[in-house]
Write a protein that holds these residues in place. Structure first.
Motif, PDB file in Angstrom:
ATOM      1  N   LEU A  24      39.632 -40.039  40.240  1.00  0.00           N
ATOM      2  CA  LEU A  24      39.945 -38.680  39.810  1.00  0.00           C
ATOM      3  C   LEU A  24      40.856 -37.948  40.797  1.00  0.00           C
ATOM      4  O   LEU A  24      41.007 -36.731  40.704  1.00  0.00           O
ATOM      5  N   CYS A  25      41.452 -38.678  41.691  1.00  0.00           N
ATOM      6  CA  CYS A  25      42.388 -38.104  42.658  1.00  0.00           C
ATOM      7  C   CYS A  25      43.793 -38.145  42.058  1.00  0.00           C
ATOM      8  O   CYS A  25      44.344 -39.230  41.806  1.00  0.00           O
ATOM      9  N   GLY A  26      44.390 -36.961  41.846  1.00  0.00           N
ATOM     10  CA  GLY A  26      45.713 -36.912  41.254  1.00  0.00           C
ATOM     11  C   GLY A  26      46.786 -37.564  42.105  1.00  0.00           C
ATOM     12  O   GLY A  26      47.700 -38.224  41.584  1.00  0.00           O
ATOM     13  N   TRP A  27      46.685 -37.410  43.423  1.00  0.00           N
ATOM     14  CA  TRP A  27      47.673 -38.044  44.288  1.00  0.00           C
ATOM     15  C   TRP A  27      47.540 -39.566  44.273  1.00  0.00           C
ATOM     16  O   TRP A  27      48.532 -40.288  44.483  1.00  0.00           O
ATOM     17  N   CYS A  28      46.337 -40.073  44.030  1.00  0.00           N
ATOM     18  CA  CYS A  28      46.166 -41.526  43.879  1.00  0.00           C
ATOM     19  C   CYS A  28      46.893 -42.019  42.632  1.00  0.00           C
ATOM     20  O   CYS A  28      47.490 -43.097  42.637  1.00  0.00           O
ATOM     21  N   TYR A  29      46.848 -41.232  41.564  1.00  0.00           N
ATOM     22  CA  TYR A  29      47.621 -41.573  40.371  1.00  0.00           C
ATOM     23  C   TYR A  29      49.103 -41.551  40.697  1.00  0.00           C
ATOM     24  O   TYR A  29      49.858 -42.446  40.299  1.00  0.00           O
ATOM     25  N   GLY A  30      49.542 -40.553  41.443  1.00  0.00           N
ATOM     26  CA  GLY A  30      50.940 -40.491  41.836  1.00  0.00           C
ATOM     27  C   GLY A  30      51.365 -41.685  42.673  1.00  0.00           C
ATOM     28  O   GLY A  30      52.505 -42.149  42.592  1.00  0.00           O
ATOM     29  N   ALA A  31      50.435 -42.223  43.468  1.00  0.00           N
ATOM     30  CA  ALA A  31      50.734 -43.356  44.344  1.00  0.00           C
ATOM     31  C   ALA A  31      50.554 -44.706  43.667  1.00  0.00           C
ATOM     32  O   ALA A  31      50.881 -45.738  44.263  1.00  0.00           O
ATOM     33  N   SER A  32      50.059 -44.722  42.448  1.00  0.00           N
ATOM     34  CA  SER A  32      49.753 -45.988  41.767  1.00  0.00           C
ATOM     35  C   SER A  32      50.921 -46.969  41.749  1.00  0.00           C
ATOM     36  O   SER A  32      50.736 -48.155  42.063  1.00  0.00           O
ATOM     37  N   PRO A  33      52.151 -46.550  41.413  1.00  0.00           N
ATOM     38  CA  PRO A  33      53.252 -47.517  41.427  1.00  0.00           C
ATOM     39  C   PRO A  33      53.516 -48.109  42.811  1.00  0.00           C
ATOM     40  O   PRO A  33      53.973 -49.252  42.925  1.00  0.00           O
ATOM     41  N   LEU A  34      53.230 -47.338  43.857  1.00  0.00           N
ATOM     42  CA  LEU A  34      53.435 -47.848  45.219  1.00  0.00           C
ATOM     43  C   LEU A  34      52.489 -49.001  45.506  1.00  0.00           C
ATOM     44  O   LEU A  34      52.889 -50.033  46.061  1.00  0.00           O
ATOM     45  N   LEU A  35      51.218 -48.824  45.145  1.00  0.00           N
ATOM     46  CA  LEU A  35      50.239 -49.875  45.411  1.00  0.00           C
ATOM     47  C   LEU A  35      50.524 -51.118  44.585  1.00  0.00           C
ATOM     48  O   LEU A  35      50.377 -52.258  45.051  1.00  0.00           O
ATOM     49  N   GLN A  36      50.954 -50.911  43.341  1.00  0.00           N
ATOM     50  CA  GLN A  36      51.261 -52.061  42.492  1.00  0.00           C
ATOM     51  C   GLN A  36      52.475 -52.821  43.013  1.00  0.00           C
ATOM     52  O   GLN A  36      52.504 -54.056  42.975  1.00  0.00           O
ATOM     53  N   ALA A  37      53.467 -52.103  43.516  1.00  0.00           N
ATOM     54  CA  ALA A  37      54.639 -52.766  44.088  1.00  0.00           C
ATOM     55  C   ALA A  37      54.267 -53.553  45.336  1.00  0.00           C
ATOM     56  O   ALA A  37      54.744 -54.678  45.553  1.00  0.00           O
ATOM     57  N   ALA A  38      53.397 -52.972  46.166  1.00  0.00           N
ATOM     58  CA  ALA A  38      52.962 -53.667  47.381  1.00  0.00           C
ATOM     59  C   ALA A  38      52.162 -54.912  47.037  1.00  0.00           C
ATOM     60  O   ALA A  38      52.354 -55.979  47.640  1.00  0.00           O
TER      61      ALA A  38
ATOM     62  N   PRO B 241      37.412 -23.874  32.222  1.00  0.00           N
ATOM     63  CA  PRO B 241      38.692 -23.168  32.370  1.00  0.00           C
ATOM     64  C   PRO B 241      39.115 -23.036  33.832  1.00  0.00           C
ATOM     65  O   PRO B 241      40.311 -23.125  34.150  1.00  0.00           O
ATOM     66  N   ASP B 242      38.151 -22.845  34.731  1.00  0.00           N
ATOM     67  CA  ASP B 242      38.481 -22.749  36.152  1.00  0.00           C
ATOM     68  C   ASP B 242      39.037 -24.068  36.685  1.00  0.00           C
ATOM     69  O   ASP B 242      39.957 -24.075  37.511  1.00  0.00           O
ATOM     70  N   TRP B 243      38.449 -25.187  36.243  1.00  0.00           N
ATOM     71  CA  TRP B 243      38.939 -26.499  36.672  1.00  0.00           C
ATOM     72  C   TRP B 243      40.379 -26.694  36.206  1.00  0.00           C
ATOM     73  O   TRP B 243      41.237 -27.134  36.964  1.00  0.00           O
ATOM     74  N   ARG B 244      40.646 -26.351  34.943  1.00  0.00           N
ATOM     75  CA  ARG B 244      42.005 -26.489  34.403  1.00  0.00           C
ATOM     76  C   ARG B 244      42.988 -25.660  35.229  1.00  0.00           C
ATOM     77  O   ARG B 244      44.065 -26.152  35.600  1.00  0.00           O
ATOM     78  N   ALA B 245      42.621 -24.423  35.524  1.00  0.00           N
ATOM     79  CA  ALA B 245      43.506 -23.555  36.299  1.00  0.00           C
ATOM     80  C   ALA B 245      43.729 -24.102  37.704  1.00  0.00           C
ATOM     81  O   ALA B 245      44.824 -23.948  38.271  1.00  0.00           O
ATOM     82  N   TYR B 246      42.724 -24.763  38.261  1.00  0.00           N
ATOM     83  CA  TYR B 246      42.824 -25.302  39.613  1.00  0.00           C
ATOM     84  C   TYR B 246      43.742 -26.519  39.655  1.00  0.00           C
ATOM     85  O   TYR B 246      44.609 -26.633  40.546  1.00  0.00           O
ATOM     86  N   VAL B 247      43.577 -27.468  38.706  1.00  0.00           N
ATOM     87  CA  VAL B 247      44.317 -28.731  38.805  1.00  0.00           C
ATOM     88  C   VAL B 247      45.733 -28.654  38.255  1.00  0.00           C
ATOM     89  O   VAL B 247      46.596 -29.436  38.672  1.00  0.00           O
ATOM     90  N   MET B 248      46.008 -27.752  37.329  1.00  0.00           N
ATOM     91  CA  MET B 248      47.321 -27.731  36.679  1.00  0.00           C
ATOM     92  C   MET B 248      48.485 -27.627  37.665  1.00  0.00           C
ATOM     93  O   MET B 248      49.431 -28.425  37.601  1.00  0.00           O
ATOM     94  N   PRO B 249      48.482 -26.675  38.598  1.00  0.00           N
ATOM     95  CA  PRO B 249      49.625 -26.603  39.524  1.00  0.00           C
ATOM     96  C   PRO B 249      49.741 -27.835  40.417  1.00  0.00           C
ATOM     97  O   PRO B 249      50.855 -28.281  40.730  1.00  0.00           O
ATOM     98  N   HIS B 250      48.597 -28.415  40.805  1.00  0.00           N
ATOM     99  CA  HIS B 250      48.635 -29.645  41.606  1.00  0.00           C
ATOM    100  C   HIS B 250      49.221 -30.788  40.794  1.00  0.00           C
ATOM    101  O   HIS B 250      50.051 -31.565  41.304  1.00  0.00           O
ATOM    102  N   ASP B 251      48.800 -30.915  39.536  1.00  0.00           N
ATOM    103  CA  ASP B 251      49.309 -31.992  38.685  1.00  0.00           C
ATOM    104  C   ASP B 251      50.811 -31.860  38.456  1.00  0.00           C
ATOM    105  O   ASP B 251      51.545 -32.862  38.452  1.00  0.00           O
ATOM    106  N   LYS B 252      51.293 -30.639  38.273  1.00  0.00           N
ATOM    107  CA  LYS B 252      52.724 -30.427  38.096  1.00  0.00           C
ATOM    108  C   LYS B 252      53.497 -30.876  39.334  1.00  0.00           C
ATOM    109  O   LYS B 252      54.573 -31.489  39.235  1.00  0.00           O
ATOM    110  N   ARG B 253      52.944 -30.593  40.502  1.00  0.00           N
ATOM    111  CA  ARG B 253      53.604 -30.990  41.751  1.00  0.00           C
ATOM    112  C   ARG B 253      53.584 -32.505  41.917  1.00  0.00           C
ATOM    113  O   ARG B 253      54.569 -33.115  42.352  1.00  0.00           O
ATOM    114  N   ILE B 254      52.451 -33.119  41.579  1.00  0.00           N
ATOM    115  CA  ILE B 254      52.347 -34.573  41.664  1.00  0.00           C
ATOM    116  C   ILE B 254      53.363 -35.232  40.740  1.00  0.00           C
ATOM    117  O   ILE B 254      54.048 -36.192  41.117  1.00  0.00           O
ATOM    118  N   ALA B 255      53.479 -34.719  39.524  1.00  0.00           N
ATOM    119  CA  ALA B 255      54.447 -35.270  38.564  1.00  0.00           C
ATOM    120  C   ALA B 255      55.869 -35.153  39.102  1.00  0.00           C
ATOM    121  O   ALA B 255      56.679 -36.088  38.991  1.00  0.00           O
TER     122      ALA B 255
END
Length: 227
Positions: free
Chosen positions: A10-24, A50-64
């Motif tokens: 459930l770590c968004g940055w881990c999802y962002g890093a997924s292609p890196l680990l697969q390439a390695a 609703p609070d969770w959605r508000a919390y993760v949305m800006p982080h997810d946009k940055r990760i993307a």
């Protein structure tokens, strides 16, 4: 070379890093050992609000933006509005632990779980969803259920061990990667590599032992002998 990968499903940055680990992991001579940290404990009974959605949305946009990883409408407009949907790391961690017993690479299982969550907006804390993903990757449903139930019992010990290792290594969060080579440990910071899996693979390849060049170390045969 071994990469110790400290992650959480459930770590968004881990999802962002997924292609890196697969390439390695695709590099000859490189193995990936996965250590799950249990970021959101099932016993907490957490769910999407609703609070969770508000919390993760800006982080997810940055990760993307930084990783070029896609976040689907089914996630943004579906799952994040699915009030009451469970949030728990333990069930998908158990699926990753069960994967090798079913002939599935753990990293492949994790990547499929991440896509299900962040692209398809599915409830990855639910067994039925995890089972569907495992079957999609080639597992038999009954075999996955047995392996997953066994892994559920092991997940707590695995998570505790991961946290101890992170403390010993001075790792603050997920994702974290430690490169092990020739008995030495070296922290590999992924931030600068986000969105650049080919470049990371090339950099790691430079650290790998090179094939023997022609000369004294070459292996060959002559009419008289082999060496």
């Amino acid at each position: 070379m071994k990469l110790h990968y400290f992650y959480d499903p459930l770590c968004g940055w881990c999802y962002g890093a997924s292609p890196l680990l697969q390439a390695a992991a695709a590099l000859p001579g490189v193995s990936v050992e996965m250590h799950a940290g249990g970021m959101i404990d099932e016993e907490e009974g957490r769910a999407i609000t609703p609070d969770w959605r508000a919390y993760v949305m800006p982080h997810d946009k940055r990760i993307a933006q930084m990783s070029s990883q896609p976040f689907g409408d089914a996630y943004y407009d579906g799952l994040l509005n699915d009030i009451g949907a469970p949030l728990a790391s333990n069930p998908p961690i158990a699926a990753v632990l069960a994967a090798p017993r079913l002939g599935i690479a753990p990293l492949a299982m994790l990547a499929r779980i991440q896509r299900a969550h962040y692209q398809e907006g599915r409830r990855i804390a639910e067994f039925s969803v995890l089972s569907e993903l495992a079957v999609e990757l080639g597992a038999d449903a009954a075999s996955f259920q047995a392996a997953w139930q066994s892994a559920r019992e092991e997940a707590e010990t695995h998570i505790d061990d991961t946290r101890r290792q992170m403390g010993r290594l001075g790792l603050r969060g997920f994702p974290s990667v430690v490169l092990e080579q020739d008995g030495k440990l070296e922290r590999l910071e992924l931030s600068g590599w986000l969105g650049k899996p080919a470049e990371l693979a090339a950099a790691l390849a430079e650290k790998l032992p090179k094939p023997a060049a022609a000369g004294d170390d070459a292996l060959f045969c002559t009419p008289d002998s082999c060496r």
